[in-house]
Scaffold this motif. Structure first.
Motif, PDB file in Angstrom:
ATOM      1  N   GLU A 177      43.458  38.978  42.661  1.00  0.00           N
ATOM      2  CA  GLU A 177      44.601  39.590  41.945  1.00  0.00           C
ATOM      3  C   GLU A 177      44.989  39.729  40.675  1.00  0.00           C
ATOM      4  O   GLU A 177      45.374  40.762  40.008  1.00  0.00           O
ATOM      5  CB  GLU A 177      45.873  39.262  42.978  1.00  0.00           C
ATOM      6  CG  GLU A 177      47.288  39.824  42.457  1.00  0.00           C
ATOM      7  CD  GLU A 177      47.294  41.223  43.053  1.00  0.00           C
ATOM      8  OE1 GLU A 177      47.783  42.142  42.325  1.00  0.00           O
ATOM      9  OE2 GLU A 177      46.711  41.466  43.933  1.00  0.00           O
ATOM     10  N   PHE A 178      44.686  38.322  39.848  1.00  0.00           N
ATOM     11  CA  PHE A 178      44.944  38.637  38.700  1.00  0.00           C
ATOM     12  C   PHE A 178      43.823  39.246  37.833  1.00  0.00           C
ATOM     13  O   PHE A 178      44.188  39.668  36.485  1.00  0.00           O
ATOM     14  CB  PHE A 178      44.818  36.845  38.037  1.00  0.00           C
ATOM     15  CG  PHE A 178      46.018  36.377  38.543  1.00  0.00           C
ATOM     16  CD1 PHE A 178      47.247  36.730  38.617  1.00  0.00           C
ATOM     17  CD2 PHE A 178      45.981  34.822  38.675  1.00  0.00           C
ATOM     18  CE1 PHE A 178      48.268  35.806  39.079  1.00  0.00           C
ATOM     19  CE2 PHE A 178      47.019  33.953  39.283  1.00  0.00           C
ATOM     20  CZ  PHE A 178      48.121  34.587  39.510  1.00  0.00           C
ATOM     21  N   MET A 179      42.726  39.185  38.209  1.00  0.00           N
ATOM     22  CA  MET A 179      41.721  40.215  37.699  1.00  0.00           C
ATOM     23  C   MET A 179      42.083  41.579  37.872  1.00  0.00           C
ATOM     24  O   MET A 179      41.444  42.512  36.875  1.00  0.00           O
ATOM     25  CB  MET A 179      40.347  39.800  38.286  1.00  0.00           C
ATOM     26  CG  MET A 179      39.989  38.355  37.816  1.00  0.00           C
ATOM     27  SD  MET A 179      38.093  37.775  38.774  1.00  0.00           S
ATOM     28  CE  MET A 179      37.224  38.909  37.909  1.00  0.00           C
ATOM     29  N   THR A 215      46.333  45.477  42.841  1.00  0.00           N
ATOM     30  CA  THR A 215      45.898  45.509  44.224  1.00  0.00           C
ATOM     31  C   THR A 215      46.779  45.138  45.209  1.00  0.00           C
ATOM     32  O   THR A 215      46.504  45.825  46.267  1.00  0.00           O
ATOM     33  CB  THR A 215      44.619  44.650  44.083  1.00  0.00           C
ATOM     34  OG1 THR A 215      43.740  44.894  42.954  1.00  0.00           O
ATOM     35  CG2 THR A 215      43.449  45.229  45.162  1.00  0.00           C
ATOM     36  N   LEU A 216      47.556  44.152  45.130  1.00  0.00           N
ATOM     37  CA  LEU A 216      48.345  43.673  46.075  1.00  0.00           C
ATOM     38  C   LEU A 216      47.910  42.905  47.090  1.00  0.00           C
ATOM     39  O   LEU A 216      48.350  41.677  47.572  1.00  0.00           O
ATOM     40  CB  LEU A 216      49.334  44.912  46.417  1.00  0.00           C
ATOM     41  CG  LEU A 216      50.286  45.518  45.276  1.00  0.00           C
ATOM     42  CD1 LEU A 216      50.953  46.540  45.946  1.00  0.00           C
ATOM     43  CD2 LEU A 216      51.021  44.531  44.558  1.00  0.00           C
ATOM     44  N   TYR A 217      47.076  43.412  47.863  1.00  0.00           N
ATOM     45  CA  TYR A 217      46.649  42.778  49.136  1.00  0.00           C
ATOM     46  C   TYR A 217      45.920  41.364  48.949  1.00  0.00           C
ATOM     47  O   TYR A 217      46.620  40.285  49.641  1.00  0.00           O
ATOM     48  CB  TYR A 217      45.619  43.601  50.129  1.00  0.00           C
ATOM     49  CG  TYR A 217      46.347  44.758  50.800  1.00  0.00           C
ATOM     50  CD1 TYR A 217      47.317  44.764  51.978  1.00  0.00           C
ATOM     51  CD2 TYR A 217      46.264  46.222  50.046  1.00  0.00           C
ATOM     52  CE1 TYR A 217      47.759  45.917  52.459  1.00  0.00           C
ATOM     53  CE2 TYR A 217      46.765  47.037  50.923  1.00  0.00           C
ATOM     54  CZ  TYR A 217      47.635  47.060  51.979  1.00  0.00           C
ATOM     55  OH  TYR A 217      48.253  48.231  52.675  1.00  0.00           O
ATOM     56  N   PRO A 218      45.018  41.392  48.155  1.00  0.00           N
ATOM     57  CA  PRO A 218      44.629  39.932  47.771  1.00  0.00           C
ATOM     58  C   PRO A 218      45.694  39.003  47.254  1.00  0.00           C
ATOM     59  O   PRO A 218      45.804  37.676  47.939  1.00  0.00           O
ATOM     60  CB  PRO A 218      43.567  40.324  46.776  1.00  0.00           C
ATOM     61  CG  PRO A 218      43.049  41.721  47.048  1.00  0.00           C
ATOM     62  CD  PRO A 218      44.196  42.364  47.214  1.00  0.00           C
ATOM     63  N   GLY A 219      46.499  39.380  46.427  1.00  0.00           N
ATOM     64  CA  GLY A 219      47.621  38.613  46.089  1.00  0.00           C
ATOM     65  C   GLY A 219      48.600  38.258  47.256  1.00  0.00           C
ATOM     66  O   GLY A 219      48.863  36.945  47.443  1.00  0.00           O
ATOM     67  N   VAL A 220      48.881  39.063  48.077  1.00  0.00           N
ATOM     68  CA  VAL A 220      50.015  38.778  49.309  1.00  0.00           C
ATOM     69  C   VAL A 220      49.305  37.843  50.319  1.00  0.00           C
ATOM     70  O   VAL A 220      49.739  36.716  50.509  1.00  0.00           O
ATOM     71  CB  VAL A 220      50.396  40.130  49.727  1.00  0.00           C
ATOM     72  CG1 VAL A 220      51.015  39.655  51.108  1.00  0.00           C
ATOM     73  CG2 VAL A 220      51.301  40.695  48.868  1.00  0.00           C
TER      74      VAL A 220
END
Length: 475
Positions: A297-299, A303-308
């Motif tokens: 998400e930081f990269m 994108t939202l889904y990976p972070g959530v």
């Protein structure tokens, strides 16, 4: 008249809403209140603990005892078949039994079951201790509590001399480990002797079970005053304890259990979820998914889904580790390993960071869980697999990053350097060329003619610096 009718209708609607709210409130209170026990509490609640005792088992027993007390059950039968488990979870269960306002009868069943290690302590703590024929208990030695095995030299039993008698008059067996093992063993001995005195059971054999890992079958345990009775099933147990007086929360109580209906309270979804996430292997996988999800998400912000998903998995993994006996040095090594392997992808160091991170990750996983229970140890195969996959991913990312660094620039002014073009018109040292699909003003140090092929050498504002293209490159 119309206004008065409108006000009347509004009043009727208001009264109807009030009545509806009162009805909903009454239904909610009825649902929240425990159902009254049939026949004035004439029932027994059966809780089943099958397998290793851990945070999920402790939560299940605590909740079961609380619900039995709230519903007015006459007795709780805790049926066990366990090889032992975590010390913290065992003590949670024992505290709940001692504080329970409902008598608890621990019952080792069915035939072939056992109450080893932690199960023995729970039997000693219960108001009634019972076993089915063909079962056994004991082997309550606290192995590896306080550190991994093999750190202290082992002395043969025949070479050690007894060090005198303790306060209870029993001669303690020689300690065959280091100071930490002796400390854990003495603590366990004091605990089981205290439980034995609380329930009037054989304290000397309890100490023997701790120091020498002694075990007994059902009949021998009854003869040694370790348990109260041997019963073939739950109905037989209830019939035998009928009329027995036990101490419940500091007050004597006579049990009236003959003919009670037995109500099984099976584990629910909460128990299954806790059992799954408190598996150290699952917790470690959740943490890795969380860490890599946040990194992705930081990269790629937005994108939202990976972070959530990563944040949820990381929090669930931390919750699981919070209820497990975690060695924080191991956890720190795991986090350090993940950080080093991630740094390898952003700052390629020819493998130094990646290899160091993989080593820290595996070492941290090996010492992450501080317990002697094999079911709560992290799998070495899982650690190796995760380390290899992480290294492969990082090496792939590093290779792609290095290739992108060496690749020709594809955007911006720098993209024009080396681009081929064709002279449209020329006068002296300047003119116009067609390059990259556009018409550009250009200058050159040598003479050119319309139709000549040129190569862009530099970009100065909106003017290209060109030179004649070599004949071999003009094909």
């Amino acid at each position: 008249m119309t206004s008065h009718g409108t006000i009347s209708r509004r009043g009727a609607v208001g009264r109807g809403l009030v009545h509806l709210c009162l009805l909903v409130l009454a239904l909610g209170l009825a649902a929240a209140s425990p159902p009254p026990a049939a026949d004035g509490g004439r029932r027994a609640v059966l809780l089943q603990v099958d397998g290793v005792i851990g945070p999920a088992s402790a939560d299940y027993v605590r909740r079961g005892l609380a619900e039995a007390a709230a519903s007015g059950a006459a007795i709780v039968v805790l049926q066990m078949d366990t090889p032992g488990g975590l010390d913290a979870s065992m003590r949670d269960i024992i505290r709940a039994i001692i504080a329970s306002p409902t008598p608890v009868a621990s019952y080792v069943a069915p035939g072939g079951a056992r109450a080893a290690s932690a199960g023995t302590y729970i039997l000693y703590a219960s108001h009634v201790a019972a076993m089915a024929p063909g079962t056994n208990l004991g082997a309550a030695t606290p192995v590896q509590i306080g550190g991994p095995p093999g750190l202290a030299p082992q002395e043969p039993p025949d070479k050690a001399a007894p060090a005198g008698k303790d306060e209870a008059g029993a001669a303690p067996a020689p300690q065959r480990g280091g100071a930490m093992e002796a400390k854990a063993t003495n603590d366990a001995v004091a605990y089981i002797r205290a439980l034995a005195r609380l329930r009037g059971r054989n304290a000397d054999w309890g100490e023997e079970a701790v120091r020498e890992a002694a075990s007994l079958d059902a009949r021998a345990a009854l003869e040694a005053n370790v348990i109260d009775l041997v019963a073939v099933d739950a109905d037989d147990l209830l019939a035998q304890v009928d009329g027995r007086t036990v101490d419940v929360a500091g007050e004597p109580r006579t049990l009236r259990t003959r003919g009670l209906a037995v109500e099984v309270a099976p584990p629910d979804w909460r128990h299954g979820l806790l059992a799954a996430i408190t598996n150290p292997n699952v917790a470690l996988i959740l943490m890795m998914i969380g860490v890599y999800g946040l990194i992705f998400e930081f990269m790629n912000p937005g994108t939202l889904y990976p972070g959530v998903i990563g944040a949820i998995c990381l929090l669930v993994g931390f919750y699981a580790l919070a209820v497990l006996p975690v060695n924080y040095a191991g956890l720190a090594l795991i986090l350090l390993g993940v950080a080093l392997m991630a740094a390898e992808a952003f700052a390629p160091s020819f493998g130094a960071l990646g290899l160091g991170g993989a080593a820290a990750f595996v070492l941290g996983g090996l010492i992450l869980i501080d317990t002697d229970t094999a079911e709560f140890e992290v799998s070495l195969a899982l650690l190796a697999g995760m380390a290899v996959v992480s290294l492969a991913f990082i090496l792939l990312a590093a290779r792609l990053a290095l290739g992108a660094h060496r690749r020709r620039v594809a955007t911006g002014r720098e993209e024009m350097i080396g681009e081929s073009g064709k002279v449209q018109d020329w006068n002296g040292a300047g003119g116009h060329v067609f390059a990259h699909g556009e018409r550009w003003r250009a200058v050159s140090s040598g003479p050119l003619a319309p139709g000549d092929r040129v190569r862009v050498q530099a970009v100065e504002g909106l003017t290209l610096v060109v030179a004649p293209e070599p004949p071999d490159d003009s094909r």
